[in-house]
Scaffold this motif. Structure first.
Motif, PDB file in Angstrom:
ATOM      1  N   ASP A  13      15.968  56.659   8.412  1.00 44.97           N
ATOM      2  CA  ASP A  13      16.815  58.148   7.833  1.00 44.97           C
ATOM      3  C   ASP A  13      17.642  58.101   7.143  1.00 44.97           C
ATOM      4  O   ASP A  13      17.796  58.502   5.887  1.00 44.97           O
ATOM      5  CB  ASP A  13      16.864  58.208   9.129  1.00 44.97           C
ATOM      6  N   THR A  14      18.792  57.425   7.123  1.00 50.70           N
ATOM      7  CA  THR A  14      19.751  57.266   6.508  1.00 50.70           C
ATOM      8  C   THR A  14      20.289  55.634   5.496  1.00 50.70           C
ATOM      9  O   THR A  14      20.230  54.845   6.454  1.00 50.70           O
ATOM     10  CB  THR A  14      21.174  58.346   6.886  1.00 50.70           C
ATOM     11  N   THR A  15      21.160  56.002   4.674  1.00 54.54           N
ATOM     12  CA  THR A  15      21.853  54.772   4.030  1.00 54.54           C
ATOM     13  C   THR A  15      23.050  55.009   4.632  1.00 54.54           C
ATOM     14  O   THR A  15      23.798  55.672   4.505  1.00 54.54           O
ATOM     15  CB  THR A  15      21.124  54.314   2.683  1.00 54.54           C
ATOM     16  N   ILE A  16      23.883  53.962   4.296  1.00 52.79           N
ATOM     17  CA  ILE A  16      25.395  54.443   4.653  1.00 52.79           C
ATOM     18  C   ILE A  16      26.301  54.470   2.983  1.00 52.79           C
ATOM     19  O   ILE A  16      26.133  53.543   2.210  1.00 52.79           O
ATOM     20  CB  ILE A  16      25.903  52.410   4.421  1.00 52.79           C
ATOM     21  N   GLY A  17      26.808  55.350   3.085  1.00 47.93           N
ATOM     22  CA  GLY A  17      27.527  55.852   1.719  1.00 47.93           C
ATOM     23  C   GLY A  17      26.854  56.487   1.232  1.00 47.93           C
ATOM     24  O   GLY A  17      27.809  58.389   0.536  1.00 47.93           O
ATOM     25  N   ARG A  28      31.297  55.526   8.150  1.00 43.82           N
ATOM     26  CA  ARG A  28      31.725  54.377   9.212  1.00 43.82           C
ATOM     27  C   ARG A  28      30.880  54.172  10.584  1.00 43.82           C
ATOM     28  O   ARG A  28      30.543  52.690  10.835  1.00 43.82           O
ATOM     29  CB  ARG A  28      32.955  55.542   9.337  1.00 43.82           C
ATOM     30  N   ILE A  29      30.747  55.243  11.153  1.00 47.97           N
ATOM     31  CA  ILE A  29      29.654  54.959  12.369  1.00 47.97           C
ATOM     32  C   ILE A  29      28.629  53.975  12.127  1.00 47.97           C
ATOM     33  O   ILE A  29      27.544  53.202  12.626  1.00 47.97           O
ATOM     34  CB  ILE A  29      29.583  56.050  13.225  1.00 47.97           C
ATOM     35  N   LEU A  30      27.707  54.439  11.478  1.00 49.39           N
ATOM     36  CA  LEU A  30      26.280  54.014  10.811  1.00 49.39           C
ATOM     37  C   LEU A  30      26.707  52.054  10.199  1.00 49.39           C
ATOM     38  O   LEU A  30      25.727  51.381  10.952  1.00 49.39           O
ATOM     39  CB  LEU A  30      26.156  54.463   9.876  1.00 49.39           C
ATOM     40  N   ALA A  31      27.468  52.181   9.271  1.00 51.70           N
ATOM     41  CA  ALA A  31      28.061  50.797   8.974  1.00 51.70           C
ATOM     42  C   ALA A  31      28.372  49.737   9.930  1.00 51.70           C
ATOM     43  O   ALA A  31      27.860  49.058   9.733  1.00 51.70           O
ATOM     44  CB  ALA A  31      29.167  50.991   7.841  1.00 51.70           C
ATOM     45  N   SER A  32      29.205  50.139  11.002  1.00 49.55           N
ATOM     46  CA  SER A  32      29.502  49.516  12.382  1.00 49.55           C
ATOM     47  C   SER A  32      28.222  49.015  12.780  1.00 49.55           C
ATOM     48  O   SER A  32      28.120  48.323  13.999  1.00 49.55           O
ATOM     49  CB  SER A  32      30.784  50.176  12.651  1.00 49.55           C
ATOM     50  N   ARG A  33      27.967  50.074  13.256  1.00 50.04           N
ATOM     51  CA  ARG A  33      26.437  50.063  14.377  1.00 50.04           C
ATOM     52  C   ARG A  33      25.143  48.763  13.543  1.00 50.04           C
ATOM     53  O   ARG A  33      25.057  48.090  13.950  1.00 50.04           O
ATOM     54  CB  ARG A  33      25.772  51.222  14.402  1.00 50.04           C
ATOM     55  N   MET A  34      25.253  49.227  11.976  1.00 51.45           N
ATOM     56  CA  MET A  34      24.384  48.460  11.590  1.00 51.45           C
ATOM     57  C   MET A  34      24.609  47.282  11.292  1.00 51.45           C
ATOM     58  O   MET A  34      24.116  46.521  11.141  1.00 51.45           O
ATOM     59  CB  MET A  34      24.017  48.512  10.188  1.00 51.45           C
ATOM     60  N   GLY A  35      26.421  46.373  10.858  1.00 54.19           N
ATOM     61  CA  GLY A  35      26.331  45.460  10.691  1.00 54.19           C
ATOM     62  C   GLY A  35      26.688  44.338  12.021  1.00 54.19           C
ATOM     63  O   GLY A  35      26.636  43.405  11.566  1.00 54.19           O
ATOM     64  N   ALA A  65      33.436  48.784   5.803  1.00 53.92           N
ATOM     65  CA  ALA A  65      33.584  48.988   7.063  1.00 53.92           C
ATOM     66  C   ALA A  65      32.414  48.451   7.442  1.00 53.92           C
ATOM     67  O   ALA A  65      32.070  47.604   8.994  1.00 53.92           O
ATOM     68  CB  ALA A  65      33.106  50.281   7.384  1.00 53.92           C
ATOM     69  N   ALA A  66      30.648  48.041   7.269  1.00 57.14           N
ATOM     70  CA  ALA A  66      29.734  47.425   7.664  1.00 57.14           C
ATOM     71  C   ALA A  66      30.186  45.678   7.425  1.00 57.14           C
ATOM     72  O   ALA A  66      30.262  44.673   7.920  1.00 57.14           O
ATOM     73  CB  ALA A  66      28.385  47.675   6.100  1.00 57.14           C
ATOM     74  N   ILE A  67      30.968  45.721   5.691  1.00 58.41           N
ATOM     75  CA  ILE A  67      31.658  43.755   5.594  1.00 58.41           C
ATOM     76  C   ILE A  67      32.282  44.020   7.330  1.00 58.41           C
ATOM     77  O   ILE A  67      31.898  42.829   7.860  1.00 58.41           O
ATOM     78  CB  ILE A  67      31.993  43.811   4.834  1.00 58.41           C
ATOM     79  N   ARG A  68      32.868  44.851   7.790  1.00 58.62           N
ATOM     80  CA  ARG A  68      33.760  44.078   9.146  1.00 58.62           C
ATOM     81  C   ARG A  68      33.221  43.903   9.882  1.00 58.62           C
ATOM     82  O   ARG A  68      33.375  42.965  10.945  1.00 58.62           O
ATOM     83  CB  ARG A  68      35.228  45.561   9.386  1.00 58.62           C
ATOM     84  N   ALA A  69      32.901  44.836  10.468  1.00 59.97           N
ATOM     85  CA  ALA A  69      31.555  45.053  11.206  1.00 59.97           C
ATOM     86  C   ALA A  69      31.151  44.104  11.033  1.00 59.97           C
ATOM     87  O   ALA A  69      30.446  42.848  12.648  1.00 59.97           O
ATOM     88  CB  ALA A  69      30.216  46.094  11.851  1.00 59.97           C
ATOM     89  N   VAL A  70      30.129  43.386  10.263  1.00 64.54           N
ATOM     90  CA  VAL A  70      29.698  41.327  10.527  1.00 64.54           C
ATOM     91  C   VAL A  70      30.107  40.540  10.378  1.00 64.54           C
ATOM     92  O   VAL A  70      29.450  39.815  11.576  1.00 64.54           O
ATOM     93  CB  VAL A  70      28.503  41.558   8.764  1.00 64.54           C
ATOM     94  N   THR A  71      30.988  40.925  10.176  1.00 62.46           N
ATOM     95  CA  THR A  71      32.416  39.367  10.157  1.00 62.46           C
ATOM     96  C   THR A  71      32.216  39.736  11.348  1.00 62.46           C
ATOM     97  O   THR A  71      32.661  38.561  12.231  1.00 62.46           O
ATOM     98  CB  THR A  71      33.473  39.378   9.118  1.00 62.46           C
ATOM     99  N   ARG A  72      33.251  40.707  11.879  1.00 61.27           N
ATOM    100  CA  ARG A  72      33.772  40.180  13.894  1.00 61.27           C
ATOM    101  C   ARG A  72      32.556  40.391  14.538  1.00 61.27           C
ATOM    102  O   ARG A  72      32.782  39.365  15.109  1.00 61.27           O
ATOM    103  CB  ARG A  72      33.906  41.751  13.587  1.00 61.27           C
TER     104      ARG A  72
END
Ligand code: F6P
Length: 326
Positions: free
Chosen positions: A138-142, A268-275, A21-28
């Motif tokens: 506070d938290t990490t992806i995964g 998924r939400i965290l990874a998308s926002r962070m990406g 989800a993070a790879i997707r968000a960074v790429t897009r």
């Protein structure tokens, strides 16, 4: 104006659900902002061995729900040497990559910090680890997905523990951090969490036995964080067998099951926002920082702070476990 034209992205170290989800968000987010994107395979290894491929928006279609990482991951020995890092830098130049987004845990961000300082490269890190042991977030992806996996597994073990009236030590991951054990214990109603953070202060097993485990029940579940400091689930069970033979003890080591599976909504939400935030950070001229989250606000944490290995646990949670397991 950003001087950056092309962003390389890699995942490194132990994988964690939500990396895709993070790879997707960074790429897009990168493509949306006019950057080119290069996918680097197998973490720093792919930078050293030149496994680098152009990424378009289609490369990241249909991956938000997948566990693991489509970029693969590795722990790379070559990158720990100056020669390896020089080779990595040469390959970046060859592909016109002028900034990196690194998704990984403390080892990966330590590598990023060294690489960035040696070659003056803008690097933004995303905290990708089930251990939740990065400082300043506070938290990490995964982490949330791993907690849910632990919860499902422990719920099942509880059925057989109850039927046989046994004491179970269940070992969870976390490297040297007790976040998974601590919150896993609360989520499963376990009798205790044995964690490395307080291992040198108290004999957690002795305290547990002294309290008589859960007095109202004949079976008990104890979550143990993997670590030399806790002795691990095997170590503790050996001790109980010797010192308290009246208990019928069993051990389950959950292992790598905790790293797999489809990411939870929270991850998924965290990874998308962070990406997305990683690309905003590069646009703002930020470098050598990890994107973190504090009280639901995205923040930038300098690498030097993020990789400190003393992220504090919330000690009140130990008391919560104690109170709720009477
Ligand atoms: O850091 C993530 C992690 O899953 C730890 O919880 C665990 O100790 C370690 O990686 C396991 O690593 P490996 O995949 O090399 O067995």
């Amino acid at each position: 104006m950003s001087e950056i034209k092309c962003v390389g992205i890699l995942t490194s170290g132990g994988d964690s659900p939500g990396m895709n989800a993070a790879i997707r968000a960074v790429t897009r987010a990168a493509i949306y902002n006019g950057f080119e994107v290069m996918g680097i395979m197998r973490g720093y290894k792919g930078l050293v061995t030149d496994e680098i491929i152009p990424f378009k928006t289609q490369n990241v279609s249909n991956i938000i729900q997948q566990g693991g990482t489509i970029l693969k991951t590795a722990r790379c020995k070559e990158f720990m040497t100056p020669e390896g890092r020089q080779q990595a830098y040469d390959n970046m130049q060859k592909h016109g990559i002028d900034a990196l987004v690194v998704i990984g845990g403390d080892g990966s961000l330590t590598g990023a910090r060294i690489f960035a300082s040696e070659f003056n490269i803008p690097i933004v890190g995303l905290p990708g680890t089930i251990d939740n042991d990065l400082y300043g977030t506070d938290t990490t992806i995964g982490y949330d997905t791993a907690l849910n996996t632990i919860m499902d597994a422990v719920d099942k073990i509880r059925d057989t523990a109850t039927s046989h009236e046994r004491l179970f030590f269940i070992e969870v991951m976390g490297r040297n951090a007790g976040f998974l054990a601590l919150n896993g214990a609360i989520a499963t109603g376990a009798e205790a969490a044995i964690i490395p953070e307080i291992a040198t202060e108290v004999d957690q097993l002795a305290e547990l036995i002294e309290n008589g485990f859960r007095k109202s029940k004949n079976s008990s579940i104890v979550l143990v964080a993997e670590s030399e400091l806790t002795g691990g689930a095997m170590g503790l069970s050996e001790r109980v067998k010797k010192e308290f033979p009246e208990y019928d003890v069993r051990v389950t080591i959950l292992g790598h099951i905790q790293r797999g599976g489809s990411p939870s909504a929270a991850d998924r939400i965290l990874a998308s926002r962070m990406g997305e935030a990683s690309i905003n950070a590069l646009l703002e001229g930020q470098r050598n920082i990890m994107v973190g989250i504090q009280n639901d606000e995205l923040v930038y944490v300098p690498f030097t702070k993020a990789i400190r290995n003393d992220k504090p646990i919330n000690r009140d949670l130990l008391n919560t476990i104690k109170i709720l397991s009477i």
